[in-house]
Design a protein around this motif. Sequence first.
Motif, PDB file in Angstrom:
ATOM      1  N   ASN A  23      13.116  22.220 -45.821  1.00 25.60           N
ATOM      2  CA  ASN A  23      13.896  21.240 -45.093  1.00 25.60           C
ATOM      3  C   ASN A  23      15.363  21.564 -45.267  1.00 25.60           C
ATOM      4  O   ASN A  23      15.891  21.447 -46.359  1.00 25.60           O
ATOM      5  CB  ASN A  23      13.642  19.857 -45.674  1.00 25.60           C
ATOM      6  N   ILE A  24      16.000  21.971 -44.187  1.00 24.55           N
ATOM      7  CA  ILE A  24      17.413  22.295 -44.348  1.00 24.55           C
ATOM      8  C   ILE A  24      18.266  21.246 -43.642  1.00 24.55           C
ATOM      9  O   ILE A  24      19.339  21.511 -43.159  1.00 24.55           O
ATOM     10  CB  ILE A  24      17.742  23.724 -43.845  1.00 24.55           C
ATOM     11  N   GLY A  25      17.754  20.016 -43.623  1.00 20.34           N
ATOM     12  CA  GLY A  25      18.490  18.906 -43.016  1.00 20.34           C
ATOM     13  C   GLY A  25      17.986  18.670 -41.605  1.00 20.34           C
ATOM     14  O   GLY A  25      17.764  19.623 -40.872  1.00 20.34           O
TER      15      GLY A  25
ATOM     16  N   GLY B 193       8.241  43.921 -50.794  1.00 18.49           N
ATOM     17  CA  GLY B 193       8.752  43.435 -49.512  1.00 18.49           C
ATOM     18  C   GLY B 193      10.257  43.313 -49.575  1.00 18.49           C
ATOM     19  O   GLY B 193      10.824  43.142 -50.654  1.00 18.49           O
ATOM     20  N   PRO B 194      10.894  43.387 -48.406  1.00 16.45           N
ATOM     21  CA  PRO B 194      12.355  43.314 -48.376  1.00 16.45           C
ATOM     22  C   PRO B 194      12.874  41.977 -48.886  1.00 16.45           C
ATOM     23  O   PRO B 194      12.137  40.988 -48.910  1.00 16.45           O
ATOM     24  CB  PRO B 194      12.698  43.478 -46.887  1.00 16.45           C
ATOM     25  N   SER B 195      14.110  41.968 -49.269  1.00 16.38           N
ATOM     26  CA  SER B 195      14.792  40.751 -49.667  1.00 16.38           C
ATOM     27  C   SER B 195      14.711  39.733 -48.534  1.00 16.38           C
ATOM     28  O   SER B 195      14.919  40.083 -47.375  1.00 16.38           O
ATOM     29  CB  SER B 195      16.237  41.118 -49.991  1.00 16.38           C
ATOM     30  N   GLY B 196      14.376  38.491 -48.874  1.00 12.54           N
ATOM     31  CA  GLY B 196      14.273  37.446 -47.862  1.00 12.54           C
ATOM     32  C   GLY B 196      12.905  37.362 -47.197  1.00 12.54           C
ATOM     33  O   GLY B 196      12.691  36.521 -46.323  1.00 12.54           O
ATOM     34  N   SER B 197      11.955  38.200 -47.609  1.00 16.00           N
ATOM     35  CA  SER B 197      10.637  38.198 -46.957  1.00 16.00           C
ATOM     36  C   SER B 197       9.735  37.069 -47.460  1.00 16.00           C
ATOM     37  O   SER B 197       8.690  36.814 -46.865  1.00 16.00           O
ATOM     38  CB  SER B 197       9.945  39.553 -47.155  1.00 16.00           C
ATOM     39  N   GLY B 198      10.140  36.400 -48.547  1.00 18.00           N
ATOM     40  CA  GLY B 198       9.375  35.248 -49.012  1.00 18.00           C
ATOM     41  C   GLY B 198       8.664  35.436 -50.342  1.00 18.00           C
ATOM     42  O   GLY B 198       7.847  34.595 -50.731  1.00 18.00           O
ATOM     43  N   LYS B 199       8.994  36.500 -51.072  1.00 20.54           N
ATOM     44  CA  LYS B 199       8.290  36.783 -52.326  1.00 20.54           C
ATOM     45  C   LYS B 199       8.510  35.674 -53.369  1.00 20.54           C
ATOM     46  O   LYS B 199       7.557  35.233 -53.999  1.00 20.54           O
ATOM     47  CB  LYS B 199       8.749  38.132 -52.900  1.00 20.54           C
ATOM     48  N   SER B 200       9.759  35.260 -53.535  1.00 23.84           N
ATOM     49  CA  SER B 200      10.039  34.209 -54.530  1.00 23.84           C
ATOM     50  C   SER B 200       9.391  32.897 -54.123  1.00 23.84           C
ATOM     51  O   SER B 200       8.842  32.172 -54.965  1.00 23.84           O
ATOM     52  CB  SER B 200      11.539  33.984 -54.682  1.00 23.84           C
ATOM     53  N   THR B 201       9.468  32.592 -52.841  1.00 22.70           N
ATOM     54  CA  THR B 201       8.835  31.375 -52.335  1.00 22.70           C
ATOM     55  C   THR B 201       7.336  31.399 -52.648  1.00 22.70           C
ATOM     56  O   THR B 201       6.775  30.419 -53.150  1.00 22.70           O
ATOM     57  CB  THR B 201       9.057  31.266 -50.810  1.00 22.70           C
ATOM     58  N   LEU B 202       6.702  32.529 -52.387  1.00 20.32           N
ATOM     59  CA  LEU B 202       5.270  32.657 -52.647  1.00 20.32           C
ATOM     60  C   LEU B 202       4.967  32.534 -54.135  1.00 20.32           C
ATOM     61  O   LEU B 202       4.018  31.846 -54.533  1.00 20.32           O
ATOM     62  CB  LEU B 202       4.776  34.009 -52.095  1.00 20.32           C
TER      63      LEU B 202
ATOM     64  N   GLU C 176      10.486  27.548 -41.279  1.00 20.41           N
ATOM     65  CA  GLU C 176       9.268  28.021 -41.917  1.00 20.41           C
ATOM     66  C   GLU C 176       9.516  29.448 -42.412  1.00 20.41           C
ATOM     67  O   GLU C 176       9.944  30.311 -41.639  1.00 20.41           O
ATOM     68  CB  GLU C 176       8.100  27.994 -40.935  1.00 20.41           C
ATOM     69  N   VAL C 177       9.234  29.690 -43.693  1.00 21.72           N
ATOM     70  CA  VAL C 177       9.463  31.027 -44.246  1.00 21.72           C
ATOM     71  C   VAL C 177       8.168  31.749 -44.621  1.00 21.72           C
ATOM     72  O   VAL C 177       8.153  32.966 -44.758  1.00 21.72           O
ATOM     73  CB  VAL C 177      10.435  31.006 -45.447  1.00 21.72           C
ATOM     74  N   LEU C 178       7.064  31.010 -44.774  1.00 16.41           N
ATOM     75  CA  LEU C 178       5.745  31.645 -44.928  1.00 16.41           C
ATOM     76  C   LEU C 178       4.864  31.133 -43.794  1.00 16.41           C
ATOM     77  O   LEU C 178       4.768  29.925 -43.574  1.00 16.41           O
ATOM     78  CB  LEU C 178       5.122  31.320 -46.289  1.00 16.41           C
TER      79      LEU C 178
HETATM   80  P1  ADP Z   1      12.501  37.061 -51.371  1.00 19.08           P
HETATM   81  O1  ADP Z   1      12.100  36.575 -52.729  1.00 19.08           O
HETATM   82  O2  ADP Z   1      11.496  37.979 -50.758  1.00 19.08           O
HETATM   83  O3  ADP Z   1      13.884  37.633 -51.336  1.00 19.08           O
HETATM   84  P2  ADP Z   1      12.730  34.243 -50.693  1.00 19.08           P
HETATM   85  O4  ADP Z   1      11.415  33.588 -50.919  1.00 19.08           O
HETATM   86  O5  ADP Z   1      13.778  34.057 -51.731  1.00 19.08           O
HETATM   87  O6  ADP Z   1      12.503  35.797 -50.384  1.00 19.08           O
HETATM   88  O7  ADP Z   1      13.350  33.730 -49.312  1.00 19.08           O
HETATM   89  C1  ADP Z   1      12.613  33.694 -48.108  1.00 19.08           C
HETATM   90  C2  ADP Z   1      13.415  32.908 -47.070  1.00 19.08           C
HETATM   91  O8  ADP Z   1      13.459  31.540 -47.459  1.00 19.08           O
HETATM   92  C3  ADP Z   1      14.851  33.361 -46.941  1.00 19.08           C
HETATM   93  O9  ADP Z   1      15.200  33.273 -45.588  1.00 19.08           O
HETATM   94  C4  ADP Z   1      15.619  32.334 -47.761  1.00 19.08           C
HETATM   95  O10 ADP Z   1      16.916  32.166 -47.277  1.00 19.08           O
HETATM   96  C5  ADP Z   1      14.794  31.083 -47.543  1.00 19.08           C
HETATM   97  N1  ADP Z   1      14.868  30.157 -48.688  1.00 19.08           N
HETATM   98  C6  ADP Z   1      14.499  30.426 -49.966  1.00 19.08           C
HETATM   99  N2  ADP Z   1      14.650  29.336 -50.736  1.00 19.08           N
HETATM  100  C7  ADP Z   1      15.132  28.357 -49.932  1.00 19.08           C
HETATM  101  C8  ADP Z   1      15.497  26.980 -50.137  1.00 19.08           C
HETATM  102  N3  ADP Z   1      15.371  26.396 -51.340  1.00 19.08           N
HETATM  103  N4  ADP Z   1      15.921  26.269 -49.082  1.00 19.08           N
HETATM  104  C9  ADP Z   1      16.036  26.842 -47.849  1.00 19.08           C
HETATM  105  N5  ADP Z   1      15.709  28.123 -47.594  1.00 19.08           N
HETATM  106  C10 ADP Z   1      15.265  28.874 -48.617  1.00 19.08           C
END
Ligand code: ADP
Length: 234
Positions: A14-16, A41-50, A22-24
């Motif tokens: 939720n970015i407001g 996977g590239p930076s921003g691909s969703g690894k940390s989110t996952l 949607e990132v995944l």
């Molecule tokens: P990675 O770990 O592969 O670099 P992330 O999971 O950090 O990828 O990010 C995936 C996408 O989700 C990116 O576009 C990032 O900007 C977005 N994102 C990550 N965390 C947040 C958050 N807390 N709120 C909004 N967007 C987020």
Amino acid sequence: AITLQLKGIHKAYNIGLPAETEVLHGLDLTIERGEFVALIGPSGSGKSTLLNLIGLLDKPTVGELLITGQPTTQLQDRELTLLRAKAIGFVFQFHNLLPEFTALENVMLPLLAARGRPDEAMRLRAAELIEQVGLTDVGKHMSNDLSGGQQQRVAIARALVMQPALVLADEPTGNLDTKAADNVFDLLRRVNEASDTSFLIVTHDPRLAQRCDRIIELVDGRIDSDKANRVSPP
Ligand code: ADP
Ligand code: ADP
């Protein structure tokens, strides 16, 4: 036995209002008991989110995530905390050790958190782990006084102390030089070979990914490839 199962996982942030990103975008994935898996996977691909979803630190927007067969999305925070402590070990790039405590004490922390007061069994268990990661000689040193590679070994021992079904490692060798990184990676492999524990390792290092049994690549929030990898003997 299945350690981890993702079924149709979507994650939006939720970015407001009204925007939601949607990132995944619908991930399906199964990790069997004892698998040793790289997530790239590239930076921003969703690894940390996952990793946050799998680590039960955040919840999917849609879909179900099962840890050792147990569905998790309907669990309350307290139940999530218990399941996380029991089933998942975390190893991060910056290991989050308590600097003013010894290596042994750091390894005991999850046991203390679970059981309350220190006892002999906990000390023995921590000493066993310290030995397993090759740090017997420095078990009583403050974690502050250890090298980066040694500190990462302590973090690995701490991650294993509850016998988790799954260890999540986020760039576990990211801050180490090549030799220390190799040693830490060898240790993860050995632990995996000697146990049922499954490993999911996020790495930017293709050399390390090539030493995993399976490589999953995330691109733009989708699984772009998921391949068995033949690890050549050292
Ligand atoms: P990675 O770990 O592969 O670099 P992330 O999971 O950090 O990828 O990010 C995936 C996408 O989700 C990116 O576009 C990032 O900007 C977005 N994102 C990550 N965390 C947040 C958050 N807390 N709120 C909004 N967007 C987020
Ligand atoms: P115990 O120490 O009581 O034998 P374990 O920690 O070995 O318990 O296992 C607890 C439960 O989690 C068991 O049901 C076991 O089958 C399951 N389990 C343990 N490790 C894994 C794994 N890597 N993958 C799937 N299930 C696992």
